[in-house]
Design a protein around this motif. Structure first.
Motif, PDB file in Angstrom:
ATOM      1  N   PHE A   1       0.833  -1.210   0.000  1.00  0.00           N
ATOM      2  CA  PHE A   1       0.000   0.000   0.000  1.00  0.00           C
ATOM      3  C   PHE A   1       0.861   1.251   0.000  1.00  0.00           C
ATOM      4  O   PHE A   1       0.410   2.322  -0.401  1.00  0.00           O
ATOM      5  CB  PHE A   1      -0.935  -0.001   1.220  1.00  0.00           C
ATOM      6  CG  PHE A   1      -0.223  -0.216   2.525  1.00  0.00           C
ATOM      7  CD1 PHE A   1       0.322   0.838   3.225  1.00  0.00           C
ATOM      8  CD2 PHE A   1      -0.074  -1.503   3.036  1.00  0.00           C
ATOM      9  CE1 PHE A   1       0.996   0.637   4.414  1.00  0.00           C
ATOM     10  CE2 PHE A   1       0.594  -1.717   4.229  1.00  0.00           C
ATOM     11  CZ  PHE A   1       1.143  -0.647   4.919  1.00  0.00           C
ATOM     12  N   GLY A   2       2.115   1.138   0.433  1.00  0.00           N
ATOM     13  CA  GLY A   2       3.025   2.279   0.438  1.00  0.00           C
ATOM     14  C   GLY A   2       3.576   2.629  -0.926  1.00  0.00           C
ATOM     15  O   GLY A   2       4.272   3.635  -1.089  1.00  0.00           O
ATOM     16  N   THR A   3       3.273   1.795  -1.925  1.00  0.00           N
ATOM     17  CA  THR A   3       3.693   2.079  -3.297  1.00  0.00           C
ATOM     18  C   THR A   3       2.520   2.569  -4.128  1.00  0.00           C
ATOM     19  O   THR A   3       2.676   2.837  -5.317  1.00  0.00           O
ATOM     20  CB  THR A   3       4.259   0.806  -3.956  1.00  0.00           C
ATOM     21  OG1 THR A   3       3.183  -0.103  -4.215  1.00  0.00           O
ATOM     22  CG2 THR A   3       5.281   0.131  -3.076  1.00  0.00           C
ATOM     23  N   PHE A   4       1.357   2.669  -3.512  1.00  0.00           N
ATOM     24  CA  PHE A   4       0.121   2.933  -4.242  1.00  0.00           C
ATOM     25  C   PHE A   4      -0.110   4.437  -4.308  1.00  0.00           C
ATOM     26  O   PHE A   4      -0.520   5.066  -3.331  1.00  0.00           O
ATOM     27  CB  PHE A   4      -1.043   2.221  -3.551  1.00  0.00           C
ATOM     28  CG  PHE A   4      -2.213   1.989  -4.444  1.00  0.00           C
ATOM     29  CD1 PHE A   4      -2.153   1.026  -5.427  1.00  0.00           C
ATOM     30  CD2 PHE A   4      -3.365   2.733  -4.314  1.00  0.00           C
ATOM     31  CE1 PHE A   4      -3.234   0.798  -6.262  1.00  0.00           C
ATOM     32  CE2 PHE A   4      -4.440   2.523  -5.140  1.00  0.00           C
ATOM     33  CZ  PHE A   4      -4.381   1.550  -6.115  1.00  0.00           C
ATOM     34  N   THR A   5       0.144   5.026  -5.454  1.00  0.00           N
ATOM     35  CA  THR A   5       0.173   6.489  -5.571  1.00  0.00           C
ATOM     36  C   THR A   5      -1.211   7.142  -5.489  1.00  0.00           C
ATOM     37  O   THR A   5      -1.338   8.271  -5.010  1.00  0.00           O
ATOM     38  CB  THR A   5       0.815   6.914  -6.903  1.00  0.00           C
ATOM     39  OG1 THR A   5       0.038   6.408  -7.989  1.00  0.00           O
ATOM     40  CG2 THR A   5       2.227   6.364  -7.014  1.00  0.00           C
ATOM     41  N   HIS A   6      -2.251   6.441  -5.950  1.00  0.00           N
ATOM     42  CA  HIS A   6      -3.547   7.086  -6.133  1.00  0.00           C
ATOM     43  C   HIS A   6      -4.082   7.743  -4.866  1.00  0.00           C
ATOM     44  O   HIS A   6      -4.606   8.856  -4.901  1.00  0.00           O
ATOM     45  CB  HIS A   6      -4.571   6.066  -6.631  1.00  0.00           C
ATOM     46  CG  HIS A   6      -4.358   5.631  -8.040  1.00  0.00           C
ATOM     47  ND1 HIS A   6      -3.311   4.825  -8.411  1.00  0.00           N
ATOM     48  CD2 HIS A   6      -5.070   5.885  -9.167  1.00  0.00           C
ATOM     49  CE1 HIS A   6      -3.382   4.596  -9.704  1.00  0.00           C
ATOM     50  NE2 HIS A   6      -4.422   5.222 -10.192  1.00  0.00           N
ATOM     51  N   LEU A   7      -3.972   7.032  -3.738  1.00  0.00           N
ATOM     52  CA  LEU A   7      -4.674   7.489  -2.542  1.00  0.00           C
ATOM     53  C   LEU A   7      -3.983   8.659  -1.853  1.00  0.00           C
ATOM     54  O   LEU A   7      -4.508   9.206  -0.883  1.00  0.00           O
ATOM     55  CB  LEU A   7      -4.858   6.332  -1.562  1.00  0.00           C
ATOM     56  CG  LEU A   7      -5.615   5.117  -2.124  1.00  0.00           C
ATOM     57  CD1 LEU A   7      -5.928   4.121  -1.027  1.00  0.00           C
ATOM     58  CD2 LEU A   7      -6.896   5.533  -2.841  1.00  0.00           C
ATOM     59  N   THR A   8      -2.815   9.064  -2.365  1.00  0.00           N
ATOM     60  CA  THR A   8      -2.175  10.289  -1.867  1.00  0.00           C
ATOM     61  C   THR A   8      -2.001  11.316  -2.981  1.00  0.00           C
ATOM     62  O   THR A   8      -1.233  12.260  -2.844  1.00  0.00           O
ATOM     63  CB  THR A   8      -0.808   9.968  -1.233  1.00  0.00           C
ATOM     64  OG1 THR A   8       0.009   9.286  -2.191  1.00  0.00           O
ATOM     65  CG2 THR A   8      -0.967   9.112   0.002  1.00  0.00           C
ATOM     66  N   ALA A   9      -2.698  11.111  -4.091  1.00  0.00           N
ATOM     67  CA  ALA A   9      -2.579  12.030  -5.227  1.00  0.00           C
ATOM     68  C   ALA A   9      -3.950  12.424  -5.750  1.00  0.00           C
ATOM     69  O   ALA A   9      -4.147  12.566  -6.954  1.00  0.00           O
ATOM     70  CB  ALA A   9      -1.748  11.377  -6.330  1.00  0.00           C
TER      71      ALA A   9
END
Length: 710
Positions: free
Chosen positions: A621-629
């Motif tokens: 989940f720490g590589t998953f860009t969508h939820l912080t962009a």
């Protein structure tokens, strides 16, 4: 033909922060003037919001270019300057939204009787602006709480930027012997560095090794092609453990989001965010996702079962018993490929017919033919350092073929490189808008992707799924270019993502047509004599490959289009449910007991049906860009838009996919509107002549399954 608008200029390192200061000063000046000359009694749209909107229009191009550099600049110094400039802008934006006097002027202007006589886009702009102020904390009763709220907003923004930077600057990987990498194509092996010269053994007597990076397609290549299950497992688990630091950052973001929403009297962050989405209620999202869960999980179970049967056959032949309880995620891509090959789908051979550059150019020809557009390449000598940010960037001027009217600029920045954004996206530099004198500012947009780079003996080649991705992102770019709105706020795909993904997702259907794939194809050896000579060395006594992809490769691909499609959508579904649950924390106890890691792997195992028991110490989940962009409480958009897209394609385009009259109706009725309509579902309903069928995705999957079984 002369260009009516110069190419946007790329600021130098030294110009970035001063440019941002000028942008902020322009905002401050117009706000000060409005506050000095307008009162709530005299406030109207024309003297409060219109002057501000005109300044936003004027400065957006410079602001867009600065923000682009965070994704595209290869220079860490430039990215650091962006960080400084972004901080200035965020602080200024917070101060603007903190101004209760300006908020009261907006409220007063929206309450005037003449407000409802304005055009719908202007009314919509006022509603959006008031919602921005509400989300900035207006409505919180006490000044002390408001200050805390704004500090919280700034902290979240900083954490999101840190999360994204950690991803873009990640450089990890795994060392493997060449024996461990058996099965991985030579073209992939050639991209990776060795620990010694060709044929030389290392000092401990073992085979020469390759460093396989997680980025630039490394993990994907190993998981897809490595014959050794231990190699695949080692690569998957190592990749799963990267970016550990993002775990605590992400958890802090989520908890701060929950508290921020509660300060605005929302029960959850999901409830807060859904106000700016198309569907407006979290209950709608939950019902939609629950419905997909019922219909898609059966497809997924069947697909996992087929992969597991094939895997167990291999293990039995290798006299290697299966130690796991279920199907492990590191074997998914490998056995998907194996089954595809048994269906006579050879992705490696298919990729030889889709060199990146020529495929992208041929895609432009398709858009040109259906939409009446022309794409003229800007000569390389005109692409100087002040108008491009990297020497691999290409640019096209875009024209309306009917009247030679200028439309805007489209850039290609398609290859992976160090410090670049690791995903694939369309990035707007300059929005289009209507100037006060009635003339139009034309847009500029970039296809900013991160496709794996070329090998020493060939150019960059696209697997079929990458062809689909490129066509999808190009659809966003075309949408951005064709929009015709009054205000930059609504330009192009500046609309809620749960509608904005629909036009590009609809286009993906074209990549499963034989005529389209034939038209896009060109065997890479036809591009360069050296490529052909190298291919002939590797394929002695074989005839030269055809220029166009043959039927024998295309027909099985199309026939088995929905092979493993259930698993693909279940991945989207598990992340969508994760996103919604994660942002539905409503009590202090929920927030304090948050365990993102457990939630991520629990949901993926439950929904996707694979055995994640050996992966639960990871940080995927720490590589998953969508939820912080910007995609927090929004990942469901992909499934929502896929359902609408299937409905649009099957009911409007499938019978005659290249009908220019239908495409012209679509251009006028959907693409040119951008985000200006208040009710986007009603806009789609008007185009279709009926309400959209939100079950179209599940129905198409079921129909395809029945066709395969008949």
């Amino acid at each position: 033909m002369s260009l009516p608008q110069p190419l946007p200029r790329v600021p130098s390192l030294e110009e970035i922060v001063p440019m941002m200061s000028r942008i902020i000063n322009a905002h401050n000046a117009i706000r000060e003037l409005i506050l000095k000359t307008v009162t709530p009694i005299t406030a109207t749209f024309d003297n409060v919001l219109l002057p501000l909107a005109q300044v936003e229009n004027n400065i957006q191009g410079e602001l867009g270019m600065i923000y682009m550099l965070q994704y595209g600049s290869p220079s860490l110094a430039t990215q650091a300057a962006f960080d400084e400039a972004r901080k200035l802008y965020l602080e200024a934006e917070a101060s603007w939204k903190a101004d209760v006097s300006f908020f009261r002027l907006l409220q007063a202007a929206s309450a005037k009787p003449d407000f409802h006589k304005l055009d719908m886009e202007s009314q919509h702009l006022m509603e959006k602006k008031l919602l921005e102020y509400k989300h900035a904390g207006h409505g919180i009763p006490e000044d002390v709480e408001l200050e805390k709220y704004r500090e919280l907003e700034m902290k979240i923004a900083g954490l999101e930027m840190q999360f994204q930077q950690n991803i873009s600057r990640e450089t990890g990987g795994v060392w493997f012997s060449t024996q461990e990498l058996d099965g991985v194509p030579e073209d992939e092996l050639a991209k990776w560095i060795d620990d010694g010269p060709e044929g030389e053994e290392t000092t401990n007597g073992h085979q020469r090794k390759k460093f396989v990076p997680f980025a630039n397609g490394g993990t994907l290549a190993v998981l897809t092609y490595a014959n050794s299950p231990e190699t695949r497992k080692k690569m998957f688990l190592a990749d799963n453990l990267k970016l550990k630091d993002n775990k605590s950052i992400f958890e802090e973001i989520v908890t701060r989001r929950a508290r921020k929403a509660q300060m605005l009297k929302h029960n959850t962050h999901a409830e807060f965010r859904i106000e700016s989405r198309m569907v407006k209620t979290t209950e709608w999202v939950k019902v939609f996702l629950d419905g997909l869960r019922e219909t898609l999980c059966g497809h997924g179970r069947d697909e996992i079962g087929a992969l597991q049967c094939r895997r167990l056959e291999d293990l039995a032949n290798q006299q290697n018993p299966d130690p796991s309880v279920g199907f492990p995620p590191w074997d998914k891509r490998y056995y998907e490929r194996v089954l595809q090959q048994e269906f006579e789908v050879d992705q490696l051979k298919i990729s030889e017919f889709f060199p990146l550059e020529s495929t992208a150019t041929r895609m432009l020809d398709i858009f040109g033919s259906v939409l009446g557009l022309r794409f003229d390449p800007i000569p390389a000598e005109d692409l100087t350092q002040d108008v491009i940010w990297h020497d691999t960037v290409e640019c096209f001027s875009v024209w309306d073929g009917k009247d030679d009217g200028f439309i805007g600029y489209l850039y290609f920045d398609l290859l992976w490189r160090e410090n670049k954004y690791r995903g694939n996206q369309s990035v707007n530099i300059q929005c289009g808008y209507l100037r006060p004198d009635g003339t139009r500012q034309y847009p500029s947009t970039i296809l900013m992707c991160s496709f794996p780079t070329a090998t020493p003996t060939s150019c960059a080649l696209l697997k079929h799924h990458q062809v689909v991705t490129l066509f999808h992102e190009m659809g966003h770019g075309i949408h951005d270019l064709l929009a015709k709105t009054k205000y930059t706020h609504f330009h192009g795909y500046r609309l809620p993502p749960d509608f904005g993904e629909m036009p590009s997702t609809m286009l993906e259907n074209y990549c499963w047509r034989e005529d389209v794939l034939h038209g896009l194809s060109c065997h890479f050896t036809a591009l360069n004599d050296n490529y052909l000579a190298e291919w002939q060395k590797q394929h002695p006594d074989q005839p030269n490959p055809p220029t166009k992809i043959p039927e024998i490769l295309v027909k099985p691909l199309i026939k088995h289009r929905y092979s493993n499609r259930g698993l693909y959508h279940l991945y989207q579904l598990s992340i969508s449910i994760f996103d919604l649950q994660l942002h539905s924390l409503s009590t202090e106890s929920d927030i304090a007991n948050l365990n993102v890691q457990k939630m991520w792997y629990d949901l993926r195992e439950e929904i996707e049906g694979m055995d994640f028991s050996e992966c639960r110490d990871g940080f995927a989940f720490g590589t998953f860009t969508h939820l912080t962009a910007g995609y927090d409480v929004c990942y469901y958009s992909y499934l929502c838009c896929t359902a609408m897209a299937q409905d649009v394609f099957l009911s409007v385009f499938s019978d005659d996919p290249f009908n220019t009259d239908v495409w012209d109706k679509y251009r006028r009725g959907i693409l040119e509107c951008g985000g200006s309509p208040k009710d986007l579902l009603r806009t789609l309903e008007s185009f279709l002549g009926r309400p959209p069928n939100m079950n179209a995705l599940a129905e198409s999957m079921t129909r395809a399954k029945e066709e395969r079984q008949s």
